[in-house]
Design a protein around this motif. Structure first.
Motif, PDB file in Angstrom:
ATOM      1  N   ALA A  73      -8.012   6.386  -0.494  1.00 13.77           N
ATOM      2  CA  ALA A  73      -6.712   6.664  -1.112  1.00 13.77           C
ATOM      3  C   ALA A  73      -6.127   7.961  -0.555  1.00 13.77           C
ATOM      4  O   ALA A  73      -4.935   8.022  -0.240  1.00 13.77           O
ATOM      5  CB  ALA A  73      -6.852   6.739  -2.631  1.00 13.77           C
ATOM      6  N   ILE A  74      -6.973   8.982  -0.422  1.00 15.44           N
ATOM      7  CA  ILE A  74      -6.509  10.252   0.149  1.00 15.44           C
ATOM      8  C   ILE A  74      -5.966  10.024   1.554  1.00 15.44           C
ATOM      9  O   ILE A  74      -4.869  10.458   1.889  1.00 15.44           O
ATOM     10  CB  ILE A  74      -7.647  11.298   0.163  1.00 15.44           C
ATOM     11  CG1 ILE A  74      -7.986  11.747  -1.261  1.00 15.44           C
ATOM     12  CG2 ILE A  74      -7.265  12.502   1.033  1.00 15.44           C
ATOM     13  CD1 ILE A  74      -9.255  12.580  -1.370  1.00 15.44           C
ATOM     14  N   ALA A  75      -6.718   9.321   2.369  1.00 18.98           N
ATOM     15  CA  ALA A  75      -6.314   9.081   3.754  1.00 18.98           C
ATOM     16  C   ALA A  75      -5.040   8.248   3.828  1.00 18.98           C
ATOM     17  O   ALA A  75      -4.146   8.539   4.632  1.00 18.98           O
ATOM     18  CB  ALA A  75      -7.443   8.401   4.523  1.00 18.98           C
ATOM     19  N   GLY A  76      -4.931   7.220   2.995  1.00 18.31           N
ATOM     20  CA  GLY A  76      -3.731   6.376   3.003  1.00 18.31           C
ATOM     21  C   GLY A  76      -2.487   7.137   2.607  1.00 18.31           C
ATOM     22  O   GLY A  76      -1.427   6.990   3.226  1.00 18.31           O
ATOM     23  N   ALA A  89      -3.718   7.295   8.861  1.00 21.41           N
ATOM     24  CA  ALA A  89      -4.623   7.128   7.719  1.00 21.41           C
ATOM     25  C   ALA A  89      -6.046   6.833   8.174  1.00 21.41           C
ATOM     26  O   ALA A  89      -7.002   7.416   7.656  1.00 21.41           O
ATOM     27  CB  ALA A  89      -4.118   6.007   6.810  1.00 21.41           C
ATOM     28  N   VAL A  90      -6.193   5.955   9.146  1.00 21.12           N
ATOM     29  CA  VAL A  90      -7.530   5.610   9.641  1.00 21.12           C
ATOM     30  C   VAL A  90      -8.180   6.820  10.313  1.00 21.12           C
ATOM     31  O   VAL A  90      -9.368   7.096  10.113  1.00 21.12           O
ATOM     32  CB  VAL A  90      -7.476   4.385  10.583  1.00 21.12           C
ATOM     33  CG1 VAL A  90      -8.788   4.177  11.313  1.00 21.12           C
ATOM     34  CG2 VAL A  90      -7.093   3.135   9.793  1.00 21.12           C
ATOM     35  N   GLY A  91      -7.406   7.588  11.083  1.00 20.63           N
ATOM     36  CA  GLY A  91      -7.940   8.794  11.714  1.00 20.63           C
ATOM     37  C   GLY A  91      -8.385   9.822  10.688  1.00 20.63           C
ATOM     38  O   GLY A  91      -9.458  10.433  10.822  1.00 20.63           O
ATOM     39  N   ILE A  92      -7.589  10.008   9.653  1.00 21.51           N
ATOM     40  CA  ILE A  92      -7.947  10.951   8.586  1.00 21.51           C
ATOM     41  C   ILE A  92      -9.187  10.453   7.853  1.00 21.51           C
ATOM     42  O   ILE A  92     -10.117  11.216   7.582  1.00 21.51           O
ATOM     43  CB  ILE A  92      -6.762  11.154   7.619  1.00 21.51           C
ATOM     44  CG1 ILE A  92      -5.636  11.927   8.332  1.00 21.51           C
ATOM     45  CG2 ILE A  92      -7.204  11.884   6.347  1.00 21.51           C
ATOM     46  CD1 ILE A  92      -4.301  11.905   7.604  1.00 21.51           C
ATOM     47  N   TYR A  93      -9.229   9.167   7.573  1.00 21.74           N
ATOM     48  CA  TYR A  93     -10.393   8.584   6.886  1.00 21.74           C
ATOM     49  C   TYR A  93     -11.665   8.770   7.708  1.00 21.74           C
ATOM     50  O   TYR A  93     -12.708   9.153   7.170  1.00 21.74           O
ATOM     51  CB  TYR A  93     -10.132   7.104   6.619  1.00 21.74           C
ATOM     52  CG  TYR A  93     -11.230   6.416   5.842  1.00 21.74           C
ATOM     53  CD1 TYR A  93     -11.380   6.655   4.475  1.00 21.74           C
ATOM     54  CD2 TYR A  93     -12.097   5.524   6.455  1.00 21.74           C
ATOM     55  CE1 TYR A  93     -12.366   6.017   3.747  1.00 21.74           C
ATOM     56  CE2 TYR A  93     -13.089   4.881   5.741  1.00 21.74           C
ATOM     57  CZ  TYR A  93     -13.225   5.131   4.386  1.00 21.74           C
ATOM     58  OH  TYR A  93     -14.210   4.502   3.663  1.00 21.74           O
ATOM     59  N   ASN A 105      -5.024  -0.332   4.290  1.00 18.79           N
ATOM     60  CA  ASN A 105      -4.385  -1.079   3.214  1.00 18.79           C
ATOM     61  C   ASN A 105      -3.662  -0.135   2.255  1.00 18.79           C
ATOM     62  O   ASN A 105      -2.548  -0.411   1.820  1.00 18.79           O
ATOM     63  CB  ASN A 105      -5.419  -1.930   2.469  1.00 18.79           C
ATOM     64  CG  ASN A 105      -4.790  -2.899   1.504  1.00 18.79           C
ATOM     65  OD1 ASN A 105      -3.686  -3.388   1.710  1.00 18.79           O
ATOM     66  ND2 ASN A 105      -5.489  -3.176   0.421  1.00 18.79           N
ATOM     67  N   VAL A 106      -4.294   1.004   1.928  1.00 21.88           N
ATOM     68  CA  VAL A 106      -3.647   1.989   1.063  1.00 21.88           C
ATOM     69  C   VAL A 106      -2.363   2.489   1.721  1.00 21.88           C
ATOM     70  O   VAL A 106      -1.308   2.554   1.082  1.00 21.88           O
ATOM     71  CB  VAL A 106      -4.583   3.171   0.735  1.00 21.88           C
ATOM     72  CG1 VAL A 106      -3.832   4.265  -0.022  1.00 21.88           C
ATOM     73  CG2 VAL A 106      -5.786   2.711  -0.078  1.00 21.88           C
ATOM     74  N   ALA A 107      -2.448   2.828   3.006  1.00 19.86           N
ATOM     75  CA  ALA A 107      -1.271   3.356   3.723  1.00 19.86           C
ATOM     76  C   ALA A 107      -0.127   2.352   3.710  1.00 19.86           C
ATOM     77  O   ALA A 107       1.021   2.715   3.415  1.00 19.86           O
ATOM     78  CB  ALA A 107      -1.644   3.730   5.154  1.00 19.86           C
ATOM     79  N   LEU A 108      -0.417   1.107   4.014  1.00 20.32           N
ATOM     80  CA  LEU A 108       0.627   0.089   4.082  1.00 20.32           C
ATOM     81  C   LEU A 108       1.202  -0.222   2.698  1.00 20.32           C
ATOM     82  O   LEU A 108       2.424  -0.306   2.524  1.00 20.32           O
ATOM     83  CB  LEU A 108       0.084  -1.181   4.735  1.00 20.32           C
ATOM     84  CG  LEU A 108       1.092  -2.278   5.017  1.00 20.32           C
ATOM     85  CD1 LEU A 108       2.212  -1.772   5.930  1.00 20.32           C
ATOM     86  CD2 LEU A 108       0.399  -3.478   5.656  1.00 20.32           C
TER      87      LEU A 108
END
Length: 177
Positions: free
Chosen positions: A31-34, A149-153, A123-126
């Motif tokens: 959730a944070i990353a998204g 988001a994926v890079g941050i995650y 999915n969270v980002a989108l």
């Protein structure tokens, strides 16, 4: 740059502050990353809570405009708060969890809350983009939101991607490069 505990690599002070604010609210890493992937695109990578949209009315981490912008100002007054990363994040999370502020719809709030429980930053980002941010579809840049988001995650969970292992001749242990 890592956070003060040395746990998480975050590369700028403003990005680190946003991370800390989101983490303090008990959100999952996905959730944070998204959410941060969306903030990255909305602020042009500055993570500045005072970011103003170039040639537009958007303001802040989430580029509030229209109903959200007015509701956020009311939220600050009602709660006797100053504008900050934390205040903007609290408004967004109170909007999603309690329906405070500009109405995004009970169904949308429910979907967002379920999505926040997932382990899928993309999915969270989108979902956050489509149901909360609602950018102009021609300028949504959802591919960039997801990539960020994926890079941050990956950083948050310390997942290593790419690179290769080669011999470190000094201590006879493989090392990542």
């Amino acid at each position: 740059m890592a956070d003060m505990s040395g746990e998480i690599p975050i590369d700028t002070p403003k990005k680190l502050q946003v991370f800390k604010e989101l983490k303090a609210r008990g959100l999952s890493s996905a959730a944070i990353a998204g959410i941060m992937g969306n903030i990255d695109v909305e602020t042009g990578g500055s993570f500045n809570y005072e970011q103003k949209q170039i040639k537009g009315p958007g303001y802040g981490l989430f580029q509030f405009e229209g109903g959200h912008k007015k509701a956020y100002k009311n939220y600050l007054n009602k709660n006797k708060r100053q504008d900050s990363e934390g205040s903007q994040i609290d408004y967004v999370l109170d909007n999603i969890t309690k329906g405070e502020g500009y109405d995004i719809g009970a169904g949308n709030r429910k979907v967002l809350l379920e999505t926040f429980k997932s382990n899928s930053p993309d999915n969270v980002a989108l979902t956050f983009s489509k149901l909360f941010e609602r950018p102009n579809p021609k300028k949504a840049h959802n591919d960039r939101r997801i990539k960020s988001a994926v890079g941050i995650y990956d950083n948050l969970i310390q997942r290593k991607t790419g690179g290769m292992v080669m011999r470190n001749y000094y201590d006879y242990e493989p090392r990542s490069i």
